[in-house]
Design an enzyme around this catalytic site. Structure first.
Site, PDB file in Angstrom:
ATOM      1  N   LYS A   1       0.839  -1.212   0.000  1.00  0.00           N
ATOM      2  CA  LYS A   1       0.000   0.000   0.000  1.00  0.00           C
ATOM      3  C   LYS A   1       0.872   1.260   0.000  1.00  0.00           C
ATOM      4  CE  LYS A   1      -1.940   1.775   4.012  1.00  0.00           C
ATOM      5  NZ  LYS A   1      -1.646   3.214   4.112  1.00  0.00           N
ATOM      6  N   ASN A   2       1.813   1.313   0.938  1.00  0.00           N
ATOM      7  CA  ASN A   2       2.575   2.556   1.114  1.00  0.00           C
ATOM      8  C   ASN A   2       3.572   2.813  -0.015  1.00  0.00           C
ATOM      9  OD1 ASN A   2       1.155   2.930   3.412  1.00  0.00           O
ATOM     10  ND2 ASN A   2       2.844   2.543   4.832  1.00  0.00           N
TER      11      ASN A   2
ATOM     12  N   ARG B   1      -4.574  10.153   4.189  1.00  0.00           N
ATOM     13  CA  ARG B   1      -3.455  11.079   4.383  1.00  0.00           C
ATOM     14  C   ARG B   1      -2.535  11.158   3.156  1.00  0.00           C
ATOM     15  NH1 ARG B   1      -0.694  14.113   8.075  1.00  0.00           N
ATOM     16  NH2 ARG B   1       1.539  14.032   7.787  1.00  0.00           N
TER      17      ARG B   1
ATOM     18  N   CYS C   1      -5.575   7.578   9.247  1.00  0.00           N
ATOM     19  CA  CYS C   1      -5.871   6.914  10.511  1.00  0.00           C
ATOM     20  C   CYS C   1      -5.624   7.846  11.687  1.00  0.00           C
ATOM     21  CB  CYS C   1      -4.994   5.675  10.655  1.00  0.00           C
ATOM     22  SG  CYS C   1      -5.652   4.269   9.767  1.00  0.00           S
TER      23      CYS C   1
ATOM     24  N   ARG D   1      -0.885  14.540  13.152  1.00  0.00           N
ATOM     25  CA  ARG D   1      -0.217  14.266  11.881  1.00  0.00           C
ATOM     26  C   ARG D   1      -0.126  15.559  11.075  1.00  0.00           C
ATOM     27  NH1 ARG D   1      -2.187   8.526   9.488  1.00  0.00           N
ATOM     28  NH2 ARG D   1      -0.069   8.472   8.681  1.00  0.00           N
ATOM     29  N   PRO D   2       0.733  16.483  11.519  1.00  0.00           N
ATOM     30  CA  PRO D   2       0.845  17.761  10.803  1.00  0.00           C
ATOM     31  C   PRO D   2       1.508  17.571   9.438  1.00  0.00           C
ATOM     32  CG  PRO D   2       2.523  17.628  12.517  1.00  0.00           C
ATOM     33  CD  PRO D   2       1.685  16.386  12.636  1.00  0.00           C
ATOM     34  N   ILE D   3       1.451  18.600   8.585  1.00  0.00           N
ATOM     35  CA  ILE D   3       2.119  18.489   7.283  1.00  0.00           C
ATOM     36  C   ILE D   3       3.132  19.620   7.089  1.00  0.00           C
ATOM     37  CG2 ILE D   3       0.277  17.196   6.111  1.00  0.00           C
ATOM     38  CD1 ILE D   3      -0.453  19.902   4.787  1.00  0.00           C
ATOM     39  N   ASP D   4       3.607  20.181   8.207  1.00  0.00           N
ATOM     40  CA  ASP D   4       4.557  21.291   8.105  1.00  0.00           C
ATOM     41  C   ASP D   4       5.813  20.913   7.310  1.00  0.00           C
ATOM     42  OD1 ASP D   4       4.857  19.579  10.385  1.00  0.00           O
ATOM     43  OD2 ASP D   4       6.459  20.877  11.116  1.00  0.00           O
ATOM     44  N   LEU D   5       6.281  19.679   7.441  1.00  0.00           N
ATOM     45  CA  LEU D   5       7.512  19.285   6.736  1.00  0.00           C
ATOM     46  C   LEU D   5       7.266  19.157   5.233  1.00  0.00           C
ATOM     47  CD1 LEU D   5       8.846  16.666   9.328  1.00  0.00           C
ATOM     48  CD2 LEU D   5       9.607  19.032   9.005  1.00  0.00           C
TER      49      LEU D   5
ATOM     50  N   ASP E   1       4.309   0.682  12.127  1.00  0.00           N
ATOM     51  CA  ASP E   1       3.107   0.022  11.610  1.00  0.00           C
ATOM     52  C   ASP E   1       2.963  -1.416  12.119  1.00  0.00           C
ATOM     53  OD1 ASP E   1       2.445   2.297  10.319  1.00  0.00           O
ATOM     54  OD2 ASP E   1       2.885   1.590   8.293  1.00  0.00           O
TER      55      ASP E   1
ATOM     56  N   ARG F   1      -8.532  -0.911   4.327  1.00  0.00           N
ATOM     57  CA  ARG F   1      -7.709   0.171   3.753  1.00  0.00           C
ATOM     58  C   ARG F   1      -6.346  -0.356   3.339  1.00  0.00           C
ATOM     59  NH1 ARG F   1      -7.597   5.659   6.951  1.00  0.00           N
ATOM     60  NH2 ARG F   1      -6.276   5.930   5.149  1.00  0.00           N
TER      61      ARG F   1
END
Ligand code: UD1
Length: 425
Positions: free
Chosen positions: A17-18, A89, A113, A118-122, A312, A405
């Protein structure tokens, strides 16, 4: 499922998946047709397919041979529909690909999930370094660039998604990009391999795991061309079935397992008393347990970035630890709140104490009790299935949409190994 049955037989590991999600997103960069093989049938892939269609890509699915064709010659739309973005995400990696192809992306904050902040600043840091202008409000992110320019980008933390997003935007940027402290996960390397096959110029050295350095020489979009690409096998699904074998006991062969990516997992299984052998001749990973010897906990395990023990697989390990002898302290170092499954395992009779946001202590009990439990996220849901295999009586896992998922057919796979398990209509 009815617990207490040892697992025996062979299971083939699905595509990752990933790894699949970012390479499918990468197709948006390529003004041609790509064919993807070994694409897993899971709901997150369905969500990515819908997102790709919304950009103007034309998709053709050949389910019988697990192939997906993506014709991205006519990508026009930079606005992604909120209902798909908020469901998953990894939709956020489409930002880098859209910026690289059409210079603009408008997305809602991504979902995924519920495993902590789970920020997205990076992600935004990487894209801004490449020259993108970014506007955010409470709900949405708008990125725009007349031209992306290569840059030196040093991540303060090696985020997998932010590394992938930055690579996608840098492929067609003017000049050279150097990423330092990039994520080393195999899914990052797989993305670079796919892009290079399609005409990108990305250099990952042999010492990548030590350096975390990626060099991307920008190419013109017109240099990118369609390819046929096979998605790598899923190390997390393989690890899940390894813990299932350890927890239920038995003798299981994994076909198509990415053995070299599973070193930390194999080491841990061995330390807990499982036998793990790679059968080179048949390209299978064998996991078995001694019927007379109880699996035992080791004192301390912590999750970490690759090649350390993956976050995971933290919940599958936790399920296994519940019925292993002795005590384990388990520390989660990647996500801030990834112990949602504890409550459900405790309802099955597990002895788990939450020490703080990051750590739990498990004392192994002789048997778990079958119960109706609720999956609240993907890997925690899989962990409940593992726990059910070792529990006394019947366990029902509700809300398995979360498990779908990421796992193509967890029930079919375990049934193939002799588990007494079925879907409930
Ligand atoms: C990916 C995987 C996920 C896996 C994780 C870590 C996919 C679709 N998902 O998630 O299964 O558990 O890698 O191996 O590939 N962070 C920030 N700011 C950012 C981005 C991340 O603070 O902009 C933090 C996160 O909150 C988290 C940590 O960094 O605490 C790790 O996140 P990251 O490596 O980005 O994981 P994902 O790409 O979301």
């Amino acid at each position: 499922m009815e617990g207490g049955k040892r697992l025996t037989g062979t299971v083939r590991i699905q595509g990752s998946k990933n790894a699949a999600l970012p390479v499918l997103a990468a197709s948006v960069l390529i003004p041609d047709t790509c064919v993807f093989q070994n694409v897993p049938y899971i709901t997150d892939i369905g969500c990515m397919e819908n997102l790709l269609r919304s950009t103007g890509a034309v998709l053709e699915k050949r389910e019988a041979v697990m192939e997906l064709c993506i014709d991205a010659r006519n990508i026009r739309e930079y606005r992604l529909p909120a209902r798909y973005v908020s469901a998953m995400r990894s939709s956020v990696v489409l930002m880098g690909a859209l910026l690289g192809r059409i210079g603009e992306a408008l997305v809602d904050y991504p979902g995924g999930c519920v495993i902590g902040k789970r920020p997205i600043d990076l992600h935004l840091f990487g894209l801004e370094k490449l020259g993108a202008q970014i506007w955010t409000d409470k709900n949405r992110i708008h990125a725009y660039a007349d031209e992306l320019r290569g840059a030196l980008i040093r991540f303060p933390f090696p985020s997998v998604g932010a590394t992938q997003n930055t690579i996608l935007a840098a492929v067609t940027a003017r000049g050279t990009t150097v990423i330092q402290n990039a994520a080393r996960e195999p899914e990052v390397t797989a993305l670079c391999e796919f892009l290079n096959k399609a005409g990108a110029d990305i250099v990952i050295g042999h010492d990548f795991i030590a350096t975390g350095r990626i060099v991307i020489h920008g190419v013109d979009v017109s240099c990118l061309h369609g390819v046929t690409y096979t998605v790598i096998p899923d190390r997390i699904v393989a690890g899940t079935y390894m813990f299932a074998a350890l927890c239920a006991g038995g003798s299981v062969a994994l076909e198509n397992a990415p053995v070299s990516q599973l070193r930390s997992v194999c080491d841990l299984l061995r330390r807990m008393g499982g036998n793990v052998v790679f059968d080179e001749e048949h390209d299978r990973l064998l996991v078995d347990t001694d019927e007379k010897r109880r699996i035992k906990n080791i004192p301390f395990v912590e999750t970490g970035v690759y090649p350390e023990f993956p976050t995971d697989l933290q919940s599958p390990l936790l399920a296994c630890a519940c019925v292993s002898g002795g005590e384990l302290v388990l520390k989660e170092r990647i996500f801030s709140s990834r112990f949602k499954v504890v409550e459900e395992l405790v309802r099955m009779g597990a002895d788990i104490a939450v020490l703080d946001d990051e750590s739990v202590r498990v004392r192994g009990v002789e048997k778990l009790e079958g119960r109706t439990v609720i999956a609240r996220e993907l890997r925690g849901g899989a962990a409940l299935v593992i726990a059910g295999l070792a529990a006394k009586g019947i366990t029902t896992v509700a809300d398995i949409r979360y498990i779908r998922r990421g796992y193509q057919d967890i029930v079919g796979d375990l049934k193939g190994l002799g588990a007494r398990i079925s879907y409930v209509d």
